[in-house]
Design a protein around this motif. Sequence first.
Motif, PDB file in Angstrom:
ATOM      1  N   GLU A  41       0.824  -1.211   0.000  1.00 22.78           N
ATOM      2  CA  GLU A  41       0.000   0.000   0.000  1.00 22.78           C
ATOM      3  C   GLU A  41       0.861   1.265   0.000  1.00 22.78           C
ATOM      4  N   ILE A  42       0.428   2.240  -0.777  1.00 21.61           N
ATOM      5  CA  ILE A  42       1.036   3.568  -0.726  1.00 21.61           C
ATOM      6  C   ILE A  42      -0.080   4.562  -0.424  1.00 21.61           C
ATOM      7  N   VAL A  43       0.220   5.501   0.465  1.00 26.57           N
ATOM      8  CA  VAL A  43      -0.758   6.542   0.799  1.00 26.57           C
ATOM      9  C   VAL A  43      -0.127   7.874   0.438  1.00 26.57           C
ATOM     10  N   THR A  44      -0.729   8.571  -0.500  1.00 24.67           N
ATOM     11  CA  THR A  44      -0.201   9.877  -0.909  1.00 24.67           C
ATOM     12  C   THR A  44      -1.225  10.943  -0.525  1.00 24.67           C
ATOM     13  N   PRO A  45      -0.835  12.222  -0.562  1.00 26.85           N
ATOM     14  CA  PRO A  45      -1.786  13.271  -0.139  1.00 26.85           C
ATOM     15  C   PRO A  45      -3.018  13.329  -1.042  1.00 26.85           C
ATOM     16  N   THR A  46      -4.126  13.818  -0.490  1.00 26.20           N
ATOM     17  CA  THR A  46      -5.322  13.987  -1.326  1.00 26.20           C
ATOM     18  C   THR A  46      -5.209  15.238  -2.180  1.00 26.20           C
ATOM     19  N   PHE A  47      -4.254  16.117  -1.887  1.00 26.09           N
ATOM     20  CA  PHE A  47      -4.011  17.208  -2.828  1.00 26.09           C
ATOM     21  C   PHE A  47      -2.525  17.279  -3.153  1.00 26.09           C
ATOM     22  N   THR A  86      -2.620   7.922 -10.397  1.00 24.41           N
ATOM     23  CA  THR A  86      -1.290   7.632 -10.946  1.00 24.41           C
ATOM     24  C   THR A  86      -0.272   8.777 -10.784  1.00 24.41           C
ATOM     25  N   PRO A  87      -0.632  10.026 -11.129  1.00 21.10           N
ATOM     26  CA  PRO A  87       0.395  11.075 -11.051  1.00 21.10           C
ATOM     27  C   PRO A  87       0.984  11.242  -9.650  1.00 21.10           C
ATOM     28  N   GLY A  88       0.146  11.183  -8.618  1.00 22.36           N
ATOM     29  CA  GLY A  88       0.646  11.333  -7.245  1.00 22.36           C
ATOM     30  C   GLY A  88       1.558  10.184  -6.856  1.00 22.36           C
ATOM     31  N   VAL A  89       1.199   8.968  -7.289  1.00 20.96           N
ATOM     32  CA  VAL A  89       2.024   7.804  -6.963  1.00 20.96           C
ATOM     33  C   VAL A  89       3.384   7.932  -7.643  1.00 20.96           C
TER      34      VAL A  89
END
Length: 418
Positions: A41-47, A86-89
Motif C-alpha cells: 500500500e502507498i498513501v499519498t496526499p489527497t491534494f 497515478t500522477p501522485g504515486v
Amino acid sequence: MSGTPRSRPKGTQDFVPPDSGRMLHVEDVFRRLAELGGYQEIVTPTFEHTDVFVKSSGEDSDIVTKEMYSFKDRGERDLTLRPEGTPGVVRAVIENRLRVPCRLYYVGPFFRYGRPQKGRFREFYQVGVEALGEASPLVDADIIYLGTEFFRSLGISDCTVQVNSIGCRECRPAHREALRKFLLDRKGRLCADCHVRLERNPLRVFDCKVEDCRAAVQDAPTPRQYLCKACERHHEQVLSALSRRGLLHEANDRLVRGLDYYNRTTFEYISASLGAQDSLGGGGRYDYLVGDFGGPDTPGIGVAIGLERTMLAAPVAPAPARRHLAFVVWLTDAELGAAQDLADRLRADGVPVQVDYDARKVKGQFKSADAAQAACCIIIGPDELAKGVYSLKDLATGEQREVSSDAVSEAVRALFRD
Ligand code: AMP
C-alpha cells in the motif's frame, strides 16, 4: 453560492451503516488481491501541486480543463484535489527514491467536478495498483486479470474487458498525422471541443461523447493500424496471455482513454448493468511518465477501479438481521465494575461488546441493545454475581440461559449467526 449546513455538497455521498460496512468489505477484497500480487500500500496526499496533474494528464485533457478542484492556499500555492491516482504515486516514487521494480496499491477518495448522475460523483473512491519498472506484456495481462478477479470475487458477472494498444513514440506520429488529415476533412461535423483536440491531440476525438463526433470517427484510422513491430508484438503477447487464462476480452480499437500519459496497452472494464456511466475501471501503460516527471526512464502500468460503481454493479448480500455484537447489561451500581471487566475480557477475546452506562434501568439498556441490533445481551445482576455466572439472552429468539464465566466468549460467538 453557499449550501446549508444540513445538506452535503452536491455530488458527494454519505456512507452510513450498513453501506459503510459494504464499502469496507469491497476495499478488503481489493487489498487482499493486491497483496497476493505482491503490491504494497502507498498513501499519498489527497491534494498535490496542480502541475502534477497538468503535466501528466495533459493540459487539454477533460480532467484538467473541466474537472479539477483547483485552488490557491493561503500561501498562494496552486494546489488541486487529486482527480486520479497515478500522477501522485509516480511523484511519490520519484521523491522517495523507491527502488524499482516496485508494485504499489492505493485506496482512497478522488475529486472531479462533473455533472453528478448515477455512478458519477464529485467525490468518489478508487482502488488501484501501479507496477513501476516492469515492461513485460505479461504484467499488463496480470493487472487486467487482477481487475477481473476483483469483480468476480464480488459476484459481478456482467463485466467485460476491452483492450487496445495506442502505440509508442515511434509509431504514434504517423497515426496522429493520418488521423489529423482524416478529421480535417470532416471538421465541419466535429464539435467545438474537438476542433481544439484536432489541433492539439487528435487522438482525443475518439473519446468525445458527442454523437456527431462519434459518427465522424467511425472509419477513422485507428492506432492499431499504425503499430510498429515492437508494439504489435507487445499487444499480441498481452492478448495471448489473457486468452491463455480463458479471460474473455473484446478488442476496442477506439479505446484511447482520456489521458496523455498512456502508451501501448489501454483497457477498460465495462458493466452492462450500470447505464450511461458503464465503466467500472480502466488503466494502461505509461512507460514515459516517470521520465517526463524528471525521474529515470522507468516503464509503468496501472489500473484504477471506481468503488461506487463496483458497489452498484455487485449483488447486495442480505444484511444480517443482527450484528456480531454483544451488550453487557448491568442491574445495579454494584455490578457496574463487573460489567466493565466482562466487556474488557470479551473484547480481549475478540468479541465486539457495548455497554450502556447512561441507562440506569435494565429496560433502557435493552432498548439500546436493540437499537444497536446486538445479537445478545449478557446480564449481570446480584444473583449472577453471587453465583459467578452470567445470564445470556439471545435477542433473535428471546431465549435466556445461564453460562459460566469460562464459557461466556464461546457461548456469545455461537449466537453470531450469519
Ligand atoms: P478513469 O481513470 O477516469 O477511467 O476512472 C477510473 C474509474 O473510476 C472509472 O471507471 C469509474 O469507475 C471511477 N470514476 C471515475 N470518475 C468517477 C466519478 N466522477 N464518480 C464515480 N466514479 C468515477
